[in-house]
Write a protein that holds these residues in place. Structure first.
Motif, PDB file in Angstrom:
ATOM      1  N   TRP A 471       0.828  -1.211   0.000  1.00  0.00           N
ATOM      2  CA  TRP A 471       0.000   0.000   0.000  1.00  0.00           C
ATOM      3  C   TRP A 471       0.860   1.258   0.000  1.00  0.00           C
ATOM      4  N   ARG A 492      -4.470  -0.620  -4.272  1.00  0.00           N
ATOM      5  CA  ARG A 492      -3.956   0.104  -3.107  1.00  0.00           C
ATOM      6  C   ARG A 492      -5.085   0.529  -2.178  1.00  0.00           C
ATOM      7  N   LEU A 496      -5.684  -0.471   1.725  1.00  0.00           N
ATOM      8  CA  LEU A 496      -5.883   0.520   2.771  1.00  0.00           C
ATOM      9  C   LEU A 496      -7.126   0.197   3.591  1.00  0.00           C
TER      10      LEU A 496
END
Length: 986
Positions: A471, A492, A496
């Motif tokens: 990430w 990503r 998260l």
């Protein structure tokens, strides 16, 4: 560009570990990792032996982890921190017991700063340049490629509100090659186009409306380095090519709000005076020159320009002046064959007025970030030399932009990667903005560094750490492919969401990344809403009168399918090339041309006026109405257009008023509206914003009007006369007082000057020539050609005593750059005629020195020297022309004069050679009677007879120097002494 990787090739391996069976395989991997750089080609490890035992597999896992750790450290040394972290955490995953891998992962997390996307804009058109002004103003130069009708423009974004504030009027052709944003967003300086079509524009930094055309910046200079703006943004400075002399330039200091010149310097042009950087405040402009000199140009026009010279000249290749205008970050040449070196130096200016000096002190401090945090572009810029890698290990560039990434050499900031091929980069306060060939612009900010955390291993989790690292960096190691791969935006964001609810302190021993994760959660990338893009696509569509590009803008704006704009343009595209009946009440602006043509075709004036009023004074309907009115014979219709029109472009207003005057039989008024040269419409379109007026083609009606006006001007054009009587009649018309009103002051001056020169050269009506030359001078014609006409007239009338002082005055009292070679020939000829052959030779020698590449002058100089008895000098002049090369039309006459001059100067072999060449050109010269056809003095005709009959050279005439080379010629004499000659004074 592919991410450099460490690839494992497997055969029939179902997982990343199943294929890693043998110890020798791991040793290969270790060796490959240790010998590879992070940016090298993908490495290969082959496996050929069957599976090993479980213990052996565990050993292999350790060796695999060690190999990956070695690769991580190699990437870290190369400042590829994101790849280094991917390799390190993958090493820890491969062997959770490898403490070195855990510590390397923790150290990278704790000591590095990681970029995260803050916002992204997808233009769909390649990005050429970027400029950024805090807190949130971004200028993006866009340019289509590979299309016959490619457009380019500049968009001004408010990145806080994610909306377009302004769009520069689009143009076709080469895109924006320079974009410089002034301080306080007051001005934007642009260059676009190429060659003769290149334009340099000052635009309002907020509205992007063009304010002033600037002169061309010397092409050998870097605009970003030599265009300077004051801290308050009120003034700016730039070098400008001298019109007519591309080797020289002047410095202009201008008002940023109007472009008006505040101060100009004298022209400069030597290579030593080549500027490399400029700095400006409200008091003075400082220009750093390549040799280390500093030119100071005060803003006040009453203060003198001073150039401070260094005691020892330097060789500065590129530089930026910063600080208080006395600190320079530059690239110095260090000697032939040696790489240049970057230096930070401070200079001081001496106060002596008789010999101003500049002193340099080279420091050891690092360059301030403000020097390199200026926009980078894939095209030429000052980055190309000052910030690129010159191969000196102890002098690395602070930033490298390569392989689709912005890489920092401080060992702290991780690379910022673009979404594809990087074309432009801009830097903000703690942000990096990247522009890409695919049209995307992304802004990255820096996450806070990880805090120290729990030091134990009880919560260590290599798998979760790998997700955290993926990430943070946007890359991860793909065990199947054995290389580092990109994690896209969706991936990503998913990571998260997975990490945000978790407590991550201690997942990597000694590191607490929770602060980074929570900061990242509040900084999710923002995107412009669909409606924000409509101003761009609509402005591009309005700029295209042909409609060929409209399908492209519809495709780009497909998210606006429910908007009225998209629906209207879609309908216009569908109906563009096929006749159809317009539905009542259909007010689509894209059908304005068709509706307006129907109204004009009716011939109903009331309907025409109503249709014009309904347009609102702007837009495609109004533009079409004006174009149609200009094509008619109804001046009232044009007047109505001007009454209704809302701020038409200046060119269209002048064209309309001139057309009205012409149709009302007032040709003088029609011409007077164009006081200078008739403008080129394509050039006008490149300089003026025709927003709302591009949809009509005014080219045909402008061409028709120009033909009418030029036909009217032919009455006064002496050069168009068919015979002396006709030319005299036209010249007399120029003297009519009413002609000034009819054609304008400047045009009258040009017509008088051209006519006077032609009539003087033809020896026609000298008194009339003098009158129109004086008329031209009174109207503002340049003094040199006017004096030339007067002197030429006296010469043609054989008033040599009156003509000679005029020629001498022209050569001695006016700038050399305004002289022509014929001035020297005529001055020398009249000097000979008034009995001063010595002065004639001095003048001719000066002319040869100044016009050595003009064989026509050399030919005439040789003839005058022969007439004055200076045979040796005549041969030297003619040889100078021979070295340059005579034209085919000049060659016969040149060979004749060369043969005669060589014979009279005592060079028989040369004379014979030239004569043979003469006979090759024209065999008639073998006949003695041919010499009798020459209207020459007997002495010269006797010389050619001797050559024809085969006799020896004639050497009994005066003036026979013995050396035919140019070495005897005196150096360029100053012409100021010529008027002291007794004949001239008399």
């Amino acid at each position: 560009m592919p991410v450099p990787s460490f690839r494992f090739h497997r055969a029939n391996a179902p997982s990343a570990t199943a294929g890693l069976r043998l110890p020798w395989l791991v040793s290969c991997a270790v060796a490959a990792a240790l010998s590879s750089g992070c940016e090298k080609q993908e490495q290969t490890v082959r496996e050929e032996r069957p599976a090993a035992a479980a213990g052996e597999t565990a050993g292999i896992s350790r060796q695999l982890a060690v190999a990956r750790l070695a690769q991580a450290r190699e990437c870290r040394r190369a400042n590829a921190l994101d790849e280094a972290l991917a390799w390190a955490v993958s090493a820890w995953q491969a062997d959770p017991g490898l403490d070195d891998a855990a510590r390397e992962t923790a150290d990278l997390l704790a000591k590095s700063r990681w970029p995260i996307p803050l916002w992204e804009l997808d233009h769909g058109i390649p990005v050429d340049r970027l400029a950024f002004a805090a807190p949130g103003t971004l200028w993006v130069a866009l340019g289509e490629r590979g299309l016959d009708d490619a457009f380019n423009t500049v968009v001004r974004w408010d990145t806080g509100a994610m909306k377009i504030d302004a769009v520069l009027f689009p143009s076709q052709g080469d895109g924006v090659s320079t974009m410089i944003a002034g301080s306080r967003e007051r001005a934007l300086i642009l260059q676009r186009g190429s060659g003769k079509s290149r334009t340099t524009l000052l635009c309002d930094g907020k509205t992007l409306k063009p304010l002033k055309e600037l002169g061309a910046i010397p092409p050998e200079l870097t605009p970003e380095a030599v265009v300077a703006t004051s801290p308050g943004g009120l003034i700016f400075a730039h070098p400008e090519v001298m019109p007519g002399d591309p080797t020289r330039h002047v410095w202009r200091i201008r008002d940023a709000s109007t472009g008006e010149i505040v101060r100009s310097s004298d022209p400069v042009g030597s290579e030593v005076a080549r500027p490399v950087s400029a700095w400006l405040d409200e008091r003075q402009l400082r220009v750093l020159l390549r040799d280390g000199s500093v030119a100071v140009v005060p803003v006040s026009p009453v203060e003198p320009v001073v150039v401070h010279r260094p005691a020892t000249p330097a060789a500065i290749l590129q530089a930026r002046i910063g600080g208080n205008g006395q600190v320079v970050f530059g690239l110095w040449a260090t000697g032939e064959g040696q790489p240049p070196r970057r230096k930070v130096a401070e200079f001081g200016l001496g106060t002596a007025t008789d010999s101003p000096t500049v002193s340099w002190r080279v420091g050891n401090e690092a360059a301030d970030a403000s020097w390199w945090e200026s926009p980078w572009t894939r095209g030429l810029s000052w980055w190309d030399s000052l910030l690129r890698d010159h191969g000196v290990a102890e002098d690395p560039p602070m930033v490298r932009i390569t392989d689709g990434a912005v890489r920092f050499s401080d060992g702290v900031r991780a690379p910022v990667r673009g979404t594809g091929e990087l074309t432009a980069v801009a830097f903000g306060q703690d942000t990096v903005i990247t522009g890409n060939a695919d049209g995307r612009v992304a802004c990255h900010g820096w996450l806070p560094q990880a805090r120290p955390g729990e030091g134990g291993k009880d919560r260590a989790n290599p798998a979760l750490a790998a997700d955290l690292c993926a990430w943070l960096t946007g890359v991860r190691l793909d065990p199947e492919q054995g290389k580092v791969v990109t994690v896209d935006r969706v991936g990503r964001n998913a990571l998260l969401e997975k990490l945000a609810p978790l407590r991550l302190a201690g997942v990597v021993p000694g590191v607490d990344p929770d602060g980074m994760v929570q900061a990242g959660r509040t900084l999710l990338p923002r995107h412009a809403p669909s409606a924000a893009w409509q101003p761009l696509w609509e402005r591009l569509a309005r700029a295209d009168a042909t409609g060929r590009s409209w399908p492209r803008w519809l495709e780009h704006g497909q998210d606006l399918g429910d908007s009225r704009w998209h629906q209207d343009l879609s309908e216009a595209v569908a109906l563009r090339n096929r006749p159809t009946e317009i539905k009542p009440g259909d007010d689509s602006p894209w059908l304005a041309e068709r509706r307006m043509r129907e109204v004009f075709a009716s011939g109903n004036e009331a309907a025409v006026f109503a249709a014009l009023t309904a347009t609102g004074g702007n837009g495609p309907a109004m533009a079409t109405g004006l174009a149609l009115a200009l094509e008619t014979k109804h001046p009232a219709w044009i007047r109505e257009c001007l009454r209704v029109a809302d701020s038409p472009p200046p060119f269209l207003r002048v064209l309309s008023e001139s057309r009205v005057a012409w149709l009302e039989k007032r040709p003088a008024d029609a011409l007077a509206l164009w006081p200078d040269e008739f403008p080129d419409l394509a050039r006008v379109r490149a300089l003026q914003d025709w927003n709302g007026w591009e949809q009509a083609d005014f080219g045909p009606v402008y061409a028709t009007h120009l033909k009418d006006l030029r036909d009217a001007l032919r009455v006064y054009d002496v050069t168009a006369g068919t015979d002396p009587e006709d030319r005299a009649k036209r010249a007399a018309a120029l003297l009519d007082p009413a002609t000034r009103i009819a054609v304008g002051r400047r045009r009258l001056a040009d017509l008088c000057l051209k006519g006077a020169l032609m009539m003087a050269d033809k020896s026609e009506n000298p008194e009339l020539v003098q009158q129109i030359a004086k008329r031209g001078r009174d109207m503002g014609a340049p003094p040199e050609p006017c004096l030339r006409v007067e002197a030429l007239t006296e010469t043609r009338m054989k008033h040599h005593a009156a003509a000679h002082p005029l020629w001498v005055k022209l050569l001695t009292e006016y700038p050399v750059e305004n002289h022509i070679s014929a001035d020297y020939a005529e001055a020398a000829y009249t000097a000979m005629e008034v009995g001063n052959p010595g002065q004639a030779m001095e003048i001719l020698t000066t002319g040869i020195n100044r016009f050595g590449d003009d064989p026509a002058f050399a030919l005439r100089a040789g003839w005058i020297a022969l007439l004055s008895g200076n045979h040796g000098r005549a041969y030297q002049f003619l040889l100078a022309g021979l070295r340059v090369g005579f034209t085919e039309e000049e060659e016969e006459n040149a060979c004749l004069l060369l043969a005669v001059a060589a014979s009279l100067a005592g060079f028989p072999e040369d004379a014979a050679t030239h004569f043979l060449r003469l006979v090759e050109i024209e065999p008639e010269w073998e006949k003695p009677e041919t010499a009798d056809t020459l209207d020459w003095p007997d002495g010269l005709k006797n010389a050619i007879r001797q050559l024809i009959t085969g006799g020896g050279p004639v050497i009994d005439l005066p003036g026979n120097p013995t050396d035919p080379t140019m070495e005897d010629l005196p150096t360029d004499p100053t012409m100021e002494e010529l008027p002291d000659d007794p004949e001239v004074r008399k």
